[in-house]
Design a protein around this motif. Structure first.
Motif, mmCIF file in Angstrom:
data_model
loop_
_atom_site.group_PDB
_atom_site.id
_atom_site.type_symbol
_atom_site.label_atom_id
_atom_site.label_comp_id
_atom_site.label_asym_id
_atom_site.label_seq_id
_atom_site.Cartn_x
_atom_site.Cartn_y
_atom_site.Cartn_z
ATOM 1 N N GLN A 177 26.560 -13.050 -29.758
ATOM 2 C CA GLN A 177 26.573 -13.061 -30.910
ATOM 3 C C GLN A 177 27.311 -14.256 -31.256
ATOM 4 O OE1 GLN A 177 26.268 -9.077 -31.964
ATOM 5 N NE2 GLN A 177 24.345 -9.193 -32.567
ATOM 6 N N GLU A 232 27.588 -17.749 -30.730
ATOM 7 C CA GLU A 232 25.638 -17.912 -31.483
ATOM 8 C C GLU A 232 25.969 -18.862 -32.668
ATOM 9 O OE1 GLU A 232 22.228 -19.437 -31.836
ATOM 10 O OE2 GLU A 232 22.708 -18.203 -29.949
ATOM 11 N N LEU A 258 21.715 -15.845 -24.090
ATOM 12 C CA LEU A 258 21.709 -16.731 -25.111
ATOM 13 C C LEU A 258 21.895 -17.762 -23.509
ATOM 14 C CD1 LEU A 258 23.410 -17.721 -27.166
ATOM 15 C CD2 LEU A 258 26.037 -17.309 -26.216
ATOM 16 N N SER A 303 18.897 -18.843 -23.303
ATOM 17 C CA SER A 303 17.930 -19.683 -24.699
ATOM 18 C C SER A 303 18.840 -21.284 -24.987
ATOM 19 C CB SER A 303 18.547 -18.677 -25.641
ATOM 20 O OG SER A 303 19.845 -18.771 -26.423
ATOM 21 N N ARG A 304 19.596 -21.324 -24.119
ATOM 22 C CA ARG A 304 20.472 -22.276 -24.969
ATOM 23 C C ARG A 304 20.550 -23.825 -23.686
ATOM 24 N NH1 ARG A 304 22.419 -23.934 -29.734
ATOM 25 N NH2 ARG A 304 22.953 -22.016 -31.126
#
Length: 487
Positions: A97, A100, A298, A301-302
């Motif tokens: 988190q 991000e 994460l 997603s990137r």
């Protein structure tokens, strides 16, 4: 003011003059003896010449209700993130988190056209602010993790003994192939090696603290660079200051495994410090063990996940073994090191150290740090501030006060050593660097004490104490210390 010229003879030369200074304070904390009330430190030609009880010296500088300690050493910082006014997120935030939020901040700033640490001009402005804040908090040595090499025009000015570790992030073969040529060269990935050190010009204002200059000699330039004397440091005052250059692999989840032994070999070849974030979060341990969890989500997603990042179940010790050839290792955080890792680090204590960042540790609400256990095992440790993105500020003294408050089982003299001698050793400086002893370079921090009396160490780490100045070899402006006399 506060200095006496004394004549001395150097073999094979004529008479030379050395400046002698005497600094008196309410408390002096020698590194190898008990604290001295109403003590005095005498400095000759940039070297500590005497430490003891105050005596009559007509030119002595009285620092008032102040403690003299060895110079503070911040073993881990991210000065490029000095743009933040407060930590990102909330107490107890997860690592994925937090990352991000950091990435979103940078992307939004770029989209808005605002200048942030992503902009070259503001990146170096942030570093300059971080340097100034560190100096103002009494720091004399510092290790920084940098995404970009410091340019020649960055004015560190020799007021800090700096190690700048160039960091790479390469989680996929495509990102590895796309590394900037200078970064690839830094890690010996097929290009000619980059220069071993970079000169930086001009003095950086110390914000009212005693100004001085230091030659930060690169370990690679001389096998005896750790033994630089105070007079050698002083003689470079008018020359360009240098910083030592190091390497940094970001973390197991952002750097392909094949780069780890390659970086260790480069560290060995160039006798450089190699820093790596390891076992920082429970999420990282989960990814190592299972290949899944929030960090993998994460990265996917990137577009930053590749099968090569997870070669199978592993622990922190497996990554440490890939770095066995490194000249000197700096393990950042190590919040979740297992027994295997601790055993390795105990054996490697002469060339590997773990850096604890207490207030960042508080922010993420990690499990209790095994500080006393690691010290008992003989593991080399140091302390860092980390960055303003995960800590309130770059006040290194507040980190030591946090240890004193949160870890009462660690004796206060050991806490002081963590922030001075042990930090200097972690950054590759051999004794007597980082120590307040006769014969050591006169690199000192002055800490303003609260009123009263009592146990010297309790007064030193009282929540009201704060750094109020520094001493570095080559300094001549003693007038800036006179404001301390009334403390």
């Amino acid at each position: 003011m506060g200095g006496t010229l004394t004549a001395g003879r150097v073999a094979g030369s004529g008479t030379q003059f050395a400046m002698t200074h005497h600094l008196k304070a309410a408390l002096v904390f020698p590194s190898e003896a008990e604290p001295i009330a109403n003590g005095m430190v005498s400095i000759e030609d940039g070297v500590i010449a005497a430490v003891g009880a105050a005596r009559r010296e007509p030119d002595a500088v009285h620092l008032g209700n102040t403690a003299i300690i060895a110079g503070l050493v911040n073993a881990h910082a991210h000065l490029e993130l000095t743009e933040f006014d407060r930590p990102l997120g909330w107490p107890g935030i997860g690592m994925a988190q937090w990352i991000e939020l950091l990435l979103a901040h940078r992307e939004q700033s770029a989209a808005d056209g605002a200048k942030t640490a992503q902009d070259p001009l503001d990146r170096w402005a942030a570093v300059r602010r971080g340097l100034a804040e560190s100096i103002g908090c009494g720091v004399t040595q510092l290790a920084d993790i940098a995404a970009h090499p410091w340019p020649a025009e960055l004015t560190a000015g020799g007021l800090l003994d700096c190690v700048v570790c160039r960091e790479i992030i390469a989680p996929t073969p495509e990102r590895l192939a796309g590394l900037p040529p200078d970064a690839a060269a830094e890690f010996g990935l097929g290009s000619p090696a980059a220069p071993e050190s970079v000169a930086v010009d001009g003095p950086l204002s110390s914000g009212g603290h005693l100004e001085g200059a230091a030659s930060c000699v690169d370990e690679t330039s001389s096998p005896r660079s750790d033994g630089v004397t105070g007079s050698q440091w002083s003689s470079s005052h008018s020359q360009q200051a240098e910083y030592r250059r190091g390497l940094s692999l970001h973390a197991p989840y952002t750097v392909l495994p094949e780069l780890w032994p390659a970086a260790a070999r480069q560290s060995e070849r160039r006798r450089q410090l190699l820093a790596v974030h390891l076992a920082e979060s429970q999420e990282e341990i989960e990814l190592m063990a299972s290949g899944g969890g929030p960090l993998r989500a994460l990265l996917e997603s990137r577009g930053a996940w590749s099968a090569g990042l997870w070669p199978g179940p592993r622990g922190p010790g497996d990554y440490l073994r890939m770095l066995e050839k490194a000249h000197r290792l700096l393990i950042i955080h190590g919040n979740y090191l297992d027994a295997d890792s601790l055993e390795l680090l105990g054996r490697w204590r002469d060339r590997a150290a773990v850096v604890f960042c207490p207030r960042t540790h508080r922010w993420f609400r990690h499990r209790r740090y095994p500080l006393a256990e690691m010290l008992d095992r003989g593991i080399a440790l140091a302390v860092g501030t980390d960055s303003r993105a995960s800590s309130p500020d770059l006040n290194f003294w507040a980190e030591l006060q946090a240890i004193a408050a949160d870890y009462p089982e660690v004796p206060l003299p050991r806490v002081l050593a963590l922030g001075t001698a042990m930090g200097a050793a972690a950054l590759g400086r051999s004794p007597p660097w980082g120590r307040l002893v006769v014969g050591a370079p006169a690199i000192l921090t002055f800490v303003g004490l609260p009123p009263g009396s009592g146990d010297p160490f309790a007064r030193l780490f009282d929540g009201r104490s704060r750094p109020v100045g520094r001493w570095l070899p080559g300094s001549t402006s003693l007038e800036s210390l006179q404001h301390l006399a009334g403390r």
